[in-house]
Design a protein around this motif. Sequence first.
Motif, mmCIF file in Angstrom:
data_model
loop_
_atom_site.group_PDB
_atom_site.id
_atom_site.type_symbol
_atom_site.label_atom_id
_atom_site.label_comp_id
_atom_site.label_asym_id
_atom_site.label_seq_id
_atom_site.Cartn_x
_atom_site.Cartn_y
_atom_site.Cartn_z
ATOM 1 N N GLU A 39 0.748 -1.125 -0.008
ATOM 2 C CA GLU A 39 -0.100 0.191 -0.126
ATOM 3 C C GLU A 39 1.009 1.253 0.117
ATOM 4 O OE1 GLU A 39 -3.326 0.049 -0.149
ATOM 5 O OE2 GLU A 39 -3.667 -2.029 0.268
ATOM 6 N N LEU A 40 1.092 1.899 -0.959
ATOM 7 C CA LEU A 40 1.668 3.241 -1.198
ATOM 8 C C LEU A 40 0.898 4.114 -0.611
ATOM 9 C CD1 LEU A 40 3.207 2.573 -4.683
ATOM 10 C CD2 LEU A 40 4.148 2.018 -2.547
ATOM 11 N N ILE A 41 1.476 5.130 0.281
ATOM 12 C CA ILE A 41 0.740 6.270 0.889
ATOM 13 C C ILE A 41 1.411 7.438 0.628
ATOM 14 C CG2 ILE A 41 -0.554 4.449 2.668
ATOM 15 C CD1 ILE A 41 1.428 5.721 4.709
ATOM 16 N N ASP A 42 0.853 8.486 0.857
ATOM 17 C CA ASP A 42 1.227 9.973 0.828
ATOM 18 C C ASP A 42 2.225 9.997 2.113
ATOM 19 O OD1 ASP A 42 1.948 12.441 0.912
ATOM 20 O OD2 ASP A 42 -0.199 13.259 0.521
ATOM 21 N N GLY A 43 3.420 10.368 2.123
ATOM 22 C CA GLY A 43 4.186 10.536 3.147
ATOM 23 C C GLY A 43 3.820 11.763 4.058
ATOM 24 N N ASN A 44 2.772 12.481 3.620
ATOM 25 C CA ASN A 44 2.371 13.662 4.443
ATOM 26 C C ASN A 44 1.134 13.235 5.317
ATOM 27 O OD1 ASN A 44 1.875 15.986 5.847
ATOM 28 N ND2 ASN A 44 1.209 17.483 3.923
ATOM 29 N N ILE A 45 1.186 12.307 6.208
ATOM 30 C CA ILE A 45 0.040 11.722 7.038
ATOM 31 C C ILE A 45 -0.249 12.174 8.422
ATOM 32 C CG2 ILE A 45 0.112 9.679 5.443
ATOM 33 C CD1 ILE A 45 1.704 8.098 7.615
ATOM 34 N N GLY A 46 0.648 13.181 9.042
ATOM 35 C CA GLY A 46 0.463 13.456 10.400
ATOM 36 C C GLY A 46 1.364 12.978 11.324
ATOM 37 N N PHE A 47 2.257 12.057 10.675
ATOM 38 C CA PHE A 47 3.266 11.503 11.569
ATOM 39 C C PHE A 47 4.672 11.650 11.039
ATOM 40 C CE2 PHE A 47 -0.490 9.144 12.291
ATOM 41 C CZ PHE A 47 -0.797 9.063 13.646
ATOM 42 N N GLU A 48 5.737 11.829 11.802
ATOM 43 C CA GLU A 48 7.016 11.685 11.251
ATOM 44 C C GLU A 48 7.371 10.381 10.564
ATOM 45 O OE1 GLU A 48 9.134 14.470 11.084
ATOM 46 O OE2 GLU A 48 7.661 15.635 11.670
ATOM 47 N N ALA A 49 8.107 10.379 9.599
ATOM 48 C CA ALA A 49 8.665 9.232 9.048
ATOM 49 C C ALA A 49 9.136 8.200 9.965
ATOM 50 C CB ALA A 49 9.327 9.079 7.925
ATOM 51 N N ARG A 50 9.938 8.530 10.838
ATOM 52 C CA ARG A 50 10.669 7.853 11.925
ATOM 53 C C ARG A 50 9.775 6.863 12.984
ATOM 54 N NH1 ARG A 50 15.108 5.330 10.081
ATOM 55 N NH2 ARG A 50 16.593 6.908 9.342
ATOM 56 N N GLN A 51 8.271 7.688 13.054
ATOM 57 C CA GLN A 51 7.411 7.080 14.127
ATOM 58 C C GLN A 51 6.711 5.947 13.324
ATOM 59 O OE1 GLN A 51 5.385 11.109 14.276
ATOM 60 N NE2 GLN A 51 5.213 10.334 16.346
ATOM 61 N N TRP A 52 6.707 5.802 12.277
ATOM 62 C CA TRP A 52 5.971 4.508 11.591
ATOM 63 C C TRP A 52 6.937 3.652 10.446
ATOM 64 C CZ3 TRP A 52 5.279 4.670 6.274
ATOM 65 C CH2 TRP A 52 5.583 5.988 5.656
ATOM 66 N N PHE A 53 8.042 4.295 9.951
ATOM 67 C CA PHE A 53 8.651 3.447 8.976
ATOM 68 C C PHE A 53 9.281 2.205 9.697
ATOM 69 C CE2 PHE A 53 12.394 2.879 6.322
ATOM 70 C CZ PHE A 53 11.682 2.691 4.901
ATOM 71 N N PRO A 54 8.950 1.056 9.008
ATOM 72 C CA PRO A 54 9.555 -0.257 9.502
ATOM 73 C C PRO A 54 10.980 -0.070 9.846
ATOM 74 C CG PRO A 54 8.470 -0.611 7.454
ATOM 75 C CD PRO A 54 8.501 0.909 7.540
ATOM 76 N N PHE A 55 11.944 0.468 9.307
ATOM 77 C CA PHE A 55 13.352 0.642 9.634
ATOM 78 C C PHE A 55 13.623 2.061 10.315
ATOM 79 C CE2 PHE A 55 12.953 -2.078 5.687
ATOM 80 C CZ PHE A 55 13.359 -3.085 6.262
#
Length: 121
Positions: A39-55
């Motif tokens: 599922e490709l999602i828009d990176g502007n989702i209200g969370f910092e990438a490091r909060q949700w990115f698997p790595f």
Amino acid sequence: MLQEKSFGQIYNIAGNEIVTLKEWVEACAEAVGIEPQMELIDGNIGFEARQWFPFRDASLFGSCDKLKQQLRIQPRFSLLEGLRDTYNKVDKKRFTEPIIYSEVERAILEDVIGKTEGEQH
């Protein structure tokens, strides 16, 4: 690897390829013989990438250059070969254990993608 200069060091050993995250997911899926569901999602989702990115706790760049330069070792296997070998050696029971999502990951899956934790991802 028993060279003193390698002690305490971290080396990538996964082949010479440079792959995107999407290509890495595709290679992992191919290694285990499944079709990936992404599922490709828009990176502007209200969370910092490091909060949700698997790595989120790791470097996002992997290169064998340090291994080749410091220890003069050339990878003998491709990324896909290494993934297949790892998958063939791991206890498959590990793949039946439930995925534990962080609160941020749950929020994204439920709100942005519209999936619940009970569904396969």
